[in-house]
Design an enzyme around this catalytic site. Sequence first.
Site, PDB file in Angstrom:
ATOM      1  N   PHE A  18       0.825  -1.208   0.000  1.00 12.08           N
ATOM      2  CA  PHE A  18       0.000   0.000   0.000  1.00 12.08           C
ATOM      3  C   PHE A  18       0.858   1.257   0.000  1.00 12.08           C
ATOM      4  O   PHE A  18       1.818   1.369   0.770  1.00 12.08           O
ATOM      5  CB  PHE A  18      -0.891   0.044   1.243  1.00 12.08           C
ATOM      6  N   ASP A  19       0.490   2.196  -0.834  1.00 17.59           N
ATOM      7  CA  ASP A  19       0.994   3.556  -0.711  1.00 17.59           C
ATOM      8  C   ASP A  19       0.385   4.137   0.571  1.00 17.59           C
ATOM      9  O   ASP A  19      -0.624   3.621   1.073  1.00 17.59           O
ATOM     10  CB  ASP A  19       0.564   4.356  -1.942  1.00 17.59           C
TER      11      ASP A  19
END
Length: 224
Positions: A18-19
Site C-alpha cells: 500500500f501507498d
Amino acid sequence: MNLDYNGREAVTKKHLLFDLDGTLTNPKEGITKSVQYALNAFGIKVDNRDELCTFIGPPLKDSFMEFYNFSEEDAKKAVLFYREYFREKGMLDNKVYDGVEEVLKFFVKQGKKLYVASSKPEIFVRKILEHFELDSYFTFMGGADLNGTRDNKADVIRYVMNECGLTDRSSIVMIGDRKHDILGAREVSIDSVGVLYGFGSRQELEEAGAGQIVETIFGLQNLL
C-alpha cells in the site's frame, strides 16, 4: 476474474503493498502547509493550498523541480524546509480515510500479508501509522530514506521486497492513488491497482497502466 495490466487472468495476490498518502490517509492539510512553508522560505507565496495538492504522492525534490523550476540544489534545500515544518506540525495534520481499517482487518483475516511502500521518509511513515494505530496490520512499513538515495517509488518497492524476501512477483500487487505507484510497480514487474478516492485521476492511472482501478477502498475487497 482478476486481470493483470496485460489483460491476463491474475493469480490471487497474497502480498499487498500500500501507498500511504492518498491511499491509507488523507494528508492534504499537513503536506500543503509544509510545502507552503518551504516555498515561503524562497520568497514564493501561495495562498490557495489546493494548488499544492500536486505535491501529494511524488518525491518532494522532484516536485519542487517540476512545479517551481527549482535547481536540484534549491530543491534539496526546499525539502529540508519542508521537513522542518512537517516534523513539528504537519506530520499528524492528517486523517485516515473512512473504511481503511475495516479493509485492512478484512485482508489480514484472509491471511494476506500487508506492507507499506511510500515515497515519504520511513521514519515519518512509521510514526504516522503508529499514531493512527494502523501499524499492527502491516508486516513491514517501508519508505524513502532521508538522504534521498531511495525516494523513487520503484526503489522503495524493491527495498520492501528485498527486506521481506518477496521473490514471487505474481503474488504481489502495489496499491496507490498516483501514477508513480503504477509506474513503480511496472518497473519492478508486479501488478498494480489504482484507487480514485485519493489525489490521482482515472486518466492519470489509466495512462500509467494500472492493472485495475477501484472507486473506493471497499472496492479492493472484491478485487484482491
